[in-house]
Design an enzyme around this catalytic site. Structure first.
Site, PDB file in Angstrom:
ATOM      1  N   GLY A  83       0.826  -1.197   0.000  1.00 15.59           N
ATOM      2  CA  GLY A  83       0.000   0.000   0.000  1.00 15.59           C
ATOM      3  C   GLY A  83       0.856   1.241   0.000  1.00 15.59           C
TER       4      GLY A  83
ATOM      5  N   GLY B 224       0.427   5.814  -0.458  1.00 14.60           N
ATOM      6  CA  GLY B 224      -0.420   6.970  -0.679  1.00 14.60           C
ATOM      7  C   GLY B 224       0.390   8.225  -0.468  1.00 14.60           C
ATOM      8  N   GLY B 225      -0.319   9.343  -0.404  1.00 17.95           N
ATOM      9  CA  GLY B 225       0.355  10.613  -0.250  1.00 17.95           C
ATOM     10  C   GLY B 225       1.140  10.718   1.039  1.00 17.95           C
ATOM     11  CG  MET B 226      -0.672  10.932   4.361  1.00 19.41           C
ATOM     12  SD  MET B 226      -0.093  12.624   4.183  1.00 19.41           S
ATOM     13  CE  MET B 226       0.755  12.820   5.731  1.00 19.41           C
TER      14      MET B 226
ATOM     15  CB  VAL C 139       2.368  -0.090   4.163  1.00 21.85           C
ATOM     16  CG1 VAL C 139       2.434  -1.236   5.176  1.00 21.85           C
ATOM     17  CG2 VAL C 139       1.865   1.174   4.841  1.00 21.85           C
TER      18      VAL C 139
ATOM     19  CE  LYS D 166       2.254   5.417   7.857  1.00 27.17           C
ATOM     20  NZ  LYS D 166       1.087   5.908   8.604  1.00 27.17           N
TER      21      LYS D 166
ATOM     22  CG  ASP E 262      -7.032  10.201   6.950  1.00 25.30           C
ATOM     23  OD1 ASP E 262      -8.003  10.701   6.341  1.00 25.30           O
ATOM     24  OD2 ASP E 262      -6.079   9.648   6.393  1.00 25.30           O
TER      25      ASP E 262
END
Length: 917
Positions: free
Chosen positions: A95, A97-99, A102, A119, A223
């Site tokens: 996975g 994303g913008g943050m 993982v 992560k 979030d």
């Protein structure tokens, strides 16, 4: 390669998250095209970031995490499959994303073999904030220990070749997290499993439990969205990604971070939310609180129950512009949940809308209030209202009208008591407009009545949301002081009605606080008012109904204080009033349902009083009434099923096992024509418990193989239900009893190995329940007692000595319960008697014959009332004790009585063998 200005990152991050959450390439392209029209420069940046992501997906590595160009750094270290990070070996990206990203990894240092998720934070936030943000996430996860939150297992800094902007050269911080294998986002799981309304709410309760755990530790998630809430194939919820979470006590934690980092992180992370689930205060840059998470939870619940976003203005959400979405969050009041579902069209949507209308509409609307102060204060409050909805109790979010409270009370107490079904607790109509007169008596009356109207109306609405209903006591006492000095015979109907209504309310409040004497006093005064009204108008349906409600409350209060005789008298009076309603208007289904509920309540109370024959008669009358009304009121099916279950218990108490089996079969057959029965958790629970009770009945009849089949069927059904809601202790309790029944049957068949395995399978769940509530008789007396006696039976079957201490400790606990004034139900008495029988045998083996005799004498006395009422299982247990007490003639008499029945439980064979000796 396009250069990306780092200053634009706070605007890019949430948009990038939104795009990455879109699974289909077409949807992502359409959304990017919309952004291009509104914000060309941002759209170009996002396209560049998506292009880099596609390259990294193809290469199967992260270099450096997704946003390399954001910090204008030189090419940093690359993470690749097979690379070692601390004690772990990377396998593949799972996975990003913008943050951040993982990786799936496996521990390979030899200590143990397990897959984990590692992560790595992206470098998208400002330089010195990177390490601080990771430190913060680690601190937050270290505070959390909850079964529905993915655990942090480890943390460290990877030593890599090269450098990454914002970190020491070649050093990349990481967090090692619990890996959720095959987890699905909660919305997809609900659709894949085709969960019904209750199933979705029950699953959502696990989410709320996790968020409430965080709130209790002063942590905001900020979030919450489906992709951060995974559900395993077993139905276990796992909350993920506390990357932008906020510590409410930041002042304390700032000292653990580099100077200035905490405030900087708060500002940056506060903007790094997912707009689709953000609250109005988040998108406006306002202060965030636990109510901020509540808003996101409200959005998620709305989505799970309707399939639509609450601020969506069209079926195609992708067609809305960012500005429209922003306005929707900040300005537009969401459409009612039930209206959104109804608008989808079709019979299924209409039915769903009916189920959502009312309480769920109100609960979701409160969670989605624009002003944080008007929402639930935290996840625990939202969870409590949903628990109340599931239990058919009045919810806190809705000001209680009299009708509303009455209708809810019926469902809540379907097992034993029932208030009026389709009418109001209000005994009279509204006050109307009073004409001011100068007389002092009139002024006093007006003041008292105004106080009561204020108490039941505006004051209650203001106090209930803040949990201060206790203030109503003082107002009510002052107003009711006036009425206590008046002659009820001269009071107007309106005055008497208001008085009774206020007394009912104050009585309920007192009962909720455990003030039973005060509650009963209030109910008694209310009954005097409604009796006076009925005396004035004996043929008026409304007056009969009103007094029936007061009579019900009197019965309820008597039962609550343990006075079953007084409760029976009041429930009989309630039954007669319900019958009177039916006589006044025979064609009215509501009155037939009222009479059916009254008959059922009386029958259940009679079962508790060991009056099985009377209970059977009352429950038979109730069943017939439910059957008649079913065609006009299909919703009464559940009440009818409940009554049939109690009727089966009455048949069993009378030793008519065939009739009991027939009643259980009829209970299940009620739902044969329901197409959605397999997705309705309430119906599935009825089917599961019917299998369990049928297994019990077959065991009593000595039909061991069919009994085992039914009990195993019950276990399978209950396990499937438990998977839907792992935190449901009631379902777990039923599963434990079913597994213990399987063990009992195996032991009765002489299969020690299977019995041992069955007992081992239930051990952990039983211990879990016993730890949850030290005062719950169903667990501490019945569940614990069955487990102990079966363990003792297993020891005897294996030729091992009986363990005296566990049995005696259990019996000491029972004496403590009984010493506190608790009355054990017949089923619990039988369990205790079995423990006394075996404990006596163990004492004899250890040379304590006198103590054993005392236990067996206590057993005989304990069961005497049940034996008198011809409870066959109790008769067998008492006969076994009488043989041990050297009273063979009395035992023989009981054995001969049992021989003429269909009772063939293994205890019957044991008794026959002992008598032959």
């Amino acid at each position: 390669m396009r250069e990306i200005d780092k200053a634009r990152w706070p605007r890019l991050s949430p948009l990038l998250d939104e795009l990455l959450d879109l699974d289909e390439a077409g949807a992502r392209a359409a959304r990017l095209q919309q952004l291009q029209a509104a914000h060309p420069e941002l759209a170009e940046d996002l396209a560049e970031l998506l292009r880099r992501q596609a390259e990294q997906d193809a290469a199967d590595y992260l270099a450096p995490p997704l946003l390399q160009g954001l910090a204008a750094a030189e090419p940093g270290p690359r993470l690749a499959a097979g690379q070692s990070v601390g004690a772990y070996t990377l396998e593949r990206i799972i996975g990003q994303g913008g943050m951040g990203a993982v990786w799936l990894a496996r521990r390979t240092d030899g200590r143990y073999d397990a897959q984990v998720a590692i992560k790595f934070l992206s470098t998208g936030l400002a330089g010195r904030g990177d390490a601080g943000r990771f430190a913060r996430e680690g601190q937050i996860l270290a505070r959390l220990a909850h079964p529905h939150i993915a655990r942090m297992l480890d943390a460290g800094i990877a030593q890599l070749d090269g450098g990454i902007a914002g970190t020491s050269a070649g050093r990349l911080p990481y967090l090692v997290l619990e890996y959720i294998e095959d987890g699905q986002p909660i919305d997809r799981f609900c659709e894949a499993q085709q969960l019904d309304l209750r199933g979705r709410v029950q699953l959502f309760q696990s989410v709320l439990a996790a968020v409430a755990h965080a709130h209790n530790r002063l942590i905001l998630h900020r979030d919450l969205k489906p992709s951060n809430i995974l559900v395993t194939p077993r139905g276990e919820v796992k909350l993920l990604d506390f990357g932008i979470a906020k510590l409410l006590d930041e002042g304390e934690d700032e000292h653990a971070l580099p100077s200035g980092t905490a405030s900087e992180l708060t500002q940056q992370a506060g903007r790094a939310f997912t707009p689709r689930y953000a609250s109005p205060e988040q998108v406006q840059g306002g202060e965030v609180t636990t109510a901020t998470d509540v808003y996101a939870l409200g959005v998620l619940l709305y989505l799970l129950l309707s399939g639509r976003h609450p601020t969506s203005t069209s079926d195609n959400e992708a067609s809305t512009t960012p500005l429209e979405r922003m306005r929707g969050i900040v300005e537009v009041e969401p459409r009612k949940l039930s209206e959104t579902v109804r608008a989808q069209g079709g019979e299924r949507a209409k039915k769903s809308a009916r189920d959502l209308r009312g309480d769920l509409d109100t609960i979701v609307a409160k969670a989605l209030k624009k002003a944080p102060a008007e929402r639930y204060a935290n996840a625990a409050e939202l969870s409590e209202d949903l628990r109340r909805w599931l239990a058919h109790e009045p919810i806190a979010a809705r000001p209680d009208s009299a009708y509303y409270r009455t209708a809810k009370f019926v469902r809540r107490h379907r097992w034993g008591v029932a208030a009026g079904t389709f009418a109001s607790l209000a005994v009279a109509a509204g006050a109307g407009l009073a004409v001011w007169k100068a007389q002092e008596a009139h002024e006093q009356r007006m003041q008292a009545e105004s106080l009561i109207e204020f108490m039941l109306g505006d004051l209650r609405k203001k106090l209930e949301p803040v949990g201060r209903l206790d203030v109503l006591d003082a107002v009510g006492e002052k107003a009711l002081g006036y009425y206590s000095q008046q002659d009820a015979r001269s009071a107007s109907a309106d005055s008497l009605g208001r008085q009774a209504r206020a007394l009912h309310l104050l009585g309920e409040m007192a009962d909720a606080r455990g003030e039973l004497d005060r509650a009963e006093q209030m109910f008694k005064q209310a009954a005097q008012s409604t009796a006076e009204l009925l005396a004035r108008n004996p043929g008026e349906e409304a007056r009969v109904f009103e007094h029936a409600q007061s009579t019900y409350w009197m019965a309820y209060a008597a039962r609550r204080r343990g006075d079953l005789q007084a409760a029976a008298a009041q429930f009989e009076a309630y039954r007669q009033l319900a019958a009177r309603l039916t006589a006044l208007n025979p064609g009215k289904p509501e009155w037939q349902m009222e009479q059916a509920a009254a008959e059922s309540n009386l029958g259940i109370l009679q079962l508790e009083r060991n009056q099985a024959l009377e209970a059977q008669q009352a429950l038979t009358r109730s069943s017939e009434l439910w059957r008649q009304v079913l065609a006009q009121r299909p919703a009464a099916r559940l009440d009818y099923a409940s009554t049939l279950g109690w009727l089966a218990n009455a048949h069993q108490a009378l030793g008519d096992y065939k009739q009991a089996l027939a009643a259980q079969a009829a209970k299940v057959a009620l739902f044969d024509d329901q197409t959605n029965a397999s997705s309705n958790s309430e119906v599935r629970h009825i089917q599961a418990t019917a299998s369990f009770y049928s297994g019990q009945l077959l065991l009593l009849m000595g039909q061991l193989d069919p009994a085992l089949g039914k009990s195993l069927e019950a276990v399978v059904r209950l396990k499937a239900l438990q998977a839907l809601e792992p935190g449901n202790l009631e379902w777990l309790q039923h599963l434990c009893f079913a597994q213990l029944l399987v063990a009992e049957i195996h032991l009765a068949q002489g299969d020690a190995r299977a019995g041992r395995l069955a007992l081992a399978a239930v051990q952990a769940d039983t211990e879990h329940l016993l730890r949850q509530d030290a005062k719950r008789l169903a667990w501490q007396v019945k569940l614990k007692g069955i487990q102990l006696t079966l363990s003792a039976r297993l020891a005897l079957l294996e030729g091992k000595p009986l363990q005296t201490a566990p049995l005696l400790n259990y019996l000491d606990g029972v004496r403590t319960f009984e010493g506190g004034g608790k009355r054990l139900k017949p089923e619990n008495n039988r369990v205790v008697a079995e423990a006394q029988l075996l404990a006596g045998d163990a004492l004899v083996e250890s040379g304590q014959a006198v103590e054993a005799q005392t236990l067996w004498l206590n057993l005989v006395n304990r069961l005497q009332a049940q034996v008198t009422n011809r409870d066959q299982d109790a008769m067998a247990l008492q006969a076994l004790a009488l043989l041990r007490l050297d009273r063979p003639q009395e035992a023989l008499h009981l054995a001969e009585t049992l021989a003429a029945t269909t009772y063939r439980h293994p205890r019957h064979a044991e008794l026959a063998a002992l008598i032959k000796k």
